[in-house]
Enzyme design. Sequence first.
Site, PDB file in Angstrom:
ATOM      1  N   PHE A   1       0.849  -1.192   0.000  1.00  0.00           N
ATOM      2  CA  PHE A   1       0.000   0.000   0.000  1.00  0.00           C
ATOM      3  C   PHE A   1       0.885   1.242   0.000  1.00  0.00           C
ATOM      4  O   PHE A   1       1.867   1.332   0.742  1.00  0.00           O
ATOM      5  CB  PHE A   1      -0.874   0.024   1.251  1.00  0.00           C
ATOM      6  CG  PHE A   1      -2.179  -0.719   1.095  1.00  0.00           C
ATOM      7  CD1 PHE A   1      -2.530  -1.336  -0.092  1.00  0.00           C
ATOM      8  CD2 PHE A   1      -3.074  -0.787   2.149  1.00  0.00           C
ATOM      9  CE1 PHE A   1      -3.730  -2.015  -0.231  1.00  0.00           C
ATOM     10  CE2 PHE A   1      -4.281  -1.453   2.025  1.00  0.00           C
ATOM     11  CZ  PHE A   1      -4.607  -2.072   0.834  1.00  0.00           C
ATOM     12  N   LYS A   2       0.522   2.215  -0.846  1.00  0.00           N
ATOM     13  CA  LYS A   2       1.188   3.518  -0.834  1.00  0.00           C
ATOM     14  C   LYS A   2       0.308   4.465  -0.023  1.00  0.00           C
ATOM     15  O   LYS A   2      -0.690   4.984  -0.511  1.00  0.00           O
ATOM     16  CB  LYS A   2       1.388   4.047  -2.255  1.00  0.00           C
ATOM     17  CG  LYS A   2       2.243   5.298  -2.310  1.00  0.00           C
ATOM     18  CD  LYS A   2       2.419   5.806  -3.727  1.00  0.00           C
ATOM     19  CE  LYS A   2       3.472   6.913  -3.781  1.00  0.00           C
ATOM     20  NZ  LYS A   2       3.206   8.018  -2.855  1.00  0.00           N
ATOM     21  N   TYR A   3       0.693   4.636   1.222  1.00  0.00           N
ATOM     22  CA  TYR A   3      -0.146   5.399   2.146  1.00  0.00           C
ATOM     23  C   TYR A   3      -0.085   6.894   1.855  1.00  0.00           C
ATOM     24  O   TYR A   3       0.930   7.417   1.378  1.00  0.00           O
ATOM     25  CB  TYR A   3       0.285   5.125   3.586  1.00  0.00           C
ATOM     26  CG  TYR A   3       0.041   3.703   4.020  1.00  0.00           C
ATOM     27  CD1 TYR A   3      -1.215   3.284   4.422  1.00  0.00           C
ATOM     28  CD2 TYR A   3       1.083   2.765   4.012  1.00  0.00           C
ATOM     29  CE1 TYR A   3      -1.437   1.966   4.819  1.00  0.00           C
ATOM     30  CE2 TYR A   3       0.866   1.453   4.403  1.00  0.00           C
ATOM     31  CZ  TYR A   3      -0.391   1.058   4.798  1.00  0.00           C
ATOM     32  OH  TYR A   3      -0.612  -0.241   5.180  1.00  0.00           O
TER      33      TYR A   3
ATOM     34  N   GLU B   1      -3.021   5.967  -1.664  1.00  0.00           N
ATOM     35  CA  GLU B   1      -2.799   6.600  -2.962  1.00  0.00           C
ATOM     36  C   GLU B   1      -2.675   5.583  -4.084  1.00  0.00           C
ATOM     37  O   GLU B   1      -2.875   5.906  -5.243  1.00  0.00           O
ATOM     38  CB  GLU B   1      -1.512   7.434  -2.922  1.00  0.00           C
ATOM     39  CG  GLU B   1      -1.603   8.679  -2.065  1.00  0.00           C
ATOM     40  CD  GLU B   1      -0.354   9.521  -2.184  1.00  0.00           C
ATOM     41  OE1 GLU B   1       0.752   8.939  -2.238  1.00  0.00           O
ATOM     42  OE2 GLU B   1      -0.463  10.758  -2.236  1.00  0.00           O
TER      43      GLU B   1
END
Length: 751
Positions: free
Chosen positions: A348-350, A514
């Site tokens: 996950f791209k936080y 994101e």
Amino acid sequence: MFSLGTRASVSAASPEATVSTQYETLSADPLTFPINKQPWPKEKPAPYAFLVHALVTLSDTRSRIAIINTLTNTLRTLLRYHPSSLLPALYLLSNSLSPPYSPIELGIGGSLISKAIQHVSGLTPAALKRLYNKSGDVGDVAFEAKSNVRTLVPHPPLLISSVYDLLLNIAHAKGQGAAKQKQAVVEKLLVAAKGEEVRFLVRTLSMNLRVGAVRSSILTALARAMVLSPPSGVAASIPYDSPFFAHPDLVTSVKPVSTEGKKKIHDPSRDEVLVKYASAEAVIKKVFVQHPNYDHIVAGLFEGGLDGLSERVPLTIGIPLHPTLGSPTRSLDEIYDRLSDLPYTAEFKYDGQRAQIHGSRTTEGTPSVQIFSRHLENMTQKYPDVVLLFRYLFTTLPELQSFILDSEIVAIDPSSGSLKSFQELSNRARKDVKIQDVEVSVCVYVFDLMYMDGEVLLERPFRERRALLRSQFIPVVPKDPGAARLDHVESCESEMGRDCIEEFWMKAVESRCEGLMIKLLDSGEVQETNPSQKDKNRRKPLPATYEPDKRNSAWLKLKKDYVTGIGDSLDLVPIGAWYGNGRKAGWWSPILLAVRDSSNDNLVALCKCMSGFSDTFYKEVTARYSEVSENCSQQPLWECAIGGFKPDVYFRPHEVWEIRGADITLSPVSSAAFGLISSTRGLSLRFPRFIRVREDKSLQDVSSSEFLAQMCRDQQGKGIKSEGVDDGDLVDVYVEDEHIEDEDSDILLAQ
């Protein structure tokens, strides 16, 4: 802005109007530069006039070759004739006084500088204001204001070291009366400065040198200067065949580059020096991205030269290294193509703030924790709850001695742990935050480990670094309600199959993330993306190591907002605007945005933007760039290539905005990336939409023209055409939505 002060004697012509000492042409080829010619009296310290001569040369060119030659000859001259001036010269050339993680700020504004100029020149506030309106650059104002001043008592020449020391005195002036102390030092410098020294001295005070010397150029020049002119104490111990030293006999044998005819003459001696250049540059740049501190690097060079520099200036706890960067992609199919069958993980791209966290035990055993931003700024005081978390971890891990890890700090709901937006996180105070004042709870999502208990892990593959990270730093929800949480990034492995990856992607799309980060687990080889006909089967190595300050296919980012648009957002600079029409009369709309030219580090206009702005933001921008402020002018005062755009006003470049767009298009108006894709047209961004102000980024972080061109190539590789309309004739129209404009409100007319 200006206040009345004591008048000084002025004359029509002043003997101080120019710097008397004449220096050699610094932009010459370093291999033929007359380094043996003493540039100032023997046994004397390096004069500030010499550094100003270099700055004048730099400001007069946009050629990268000329810039690097100038810097190289400047630094090697200092190494030869006054080595102790090298360090202050590096800071003055880089427009800073210290490393980014421990910034020393001058703490002076335009008002103080203006008062000092007025006091020294004797001009009235109105006269100074007229000068500023004429030029728009405070350095030019100071130069013209002092050009006619005559002092009765001659002042000794300024020295590079003394100018730097006086700037430090300004920065360290604190407490009651500090403003008067700072102004007194500024006036002392202005009185002693002569000719061009005045211009660049004031630009330095304003932290805006306006020359094309960026970090990469300075490091390249430092490496080449050490190859050609190492300090005398070091040169004596360097073997003749050192890969980092060009013996004077070798340099003497190099043939001058012929300017007549097109035939290139092969010169084995020059080729040998160029190989040494490349080796030295690789060493300097590798050391700097892991240890960005000129003080330590210069000390290491003076101790033993380039040989063994990485051992003398190693990765160090408390000194942030430049982070690895992700390369943008447009789809999962593109990721499959790039990585082929190599194993990778999807994370996950936080939507938070990237944080590099350093922890260690002091000699007394007390835990020490420091937090650095993506831009290497120390933000420990912003996150006392994160500091509390890692101090707690030290108590639960008695064998843990030290670490450096990479992470994302994300705002969360303290009761459920659910993710919140970046806007929530940005509401936190930034300095001197007390733990009891924290209102926005956070979780630290750790995703990489670069250093552990004295061992540097950068060369280990990501699979090993991640395994060690997960085994040593387990998820924590501290009992102390004031402490932050710790967790690992949520991830999915490629070995689980494409169906799992695609399901994980959909989960990311539906979440507050994101998008995804795709990271290679083990080093391998992939097919070259743009091979020549001869090398169409060529494969290139792809390391899974941690690569500071680099983008490659080992780290790929797939943002959910760009899957159907361009592969990534762009970080652009507002440089101008038009007067708004209709409902937006009185506001700036549209706004002209620029990219950074890779070849000379100047800004180049890319596109107009009028989408994504709220009414509140419009009002804030119009106030920030008011026509009566120093940020706005009806004349092009700042060094930006406008191309075919004709804005009503020009903005002082100092902000970075994140912008999304539909695609990249060829443009007859924009000159951005001119020649990189087309020999007749530049590139522009269709349907640009404002996302946010990037306060964590400086002008050095602005998207480059080469980055833009690569995005265009990736777009073309997917069969998306770059022809068609751009925003050269964007028309501002009325929009009923009073809060946020929609992208469909943009009207783009074909050229």
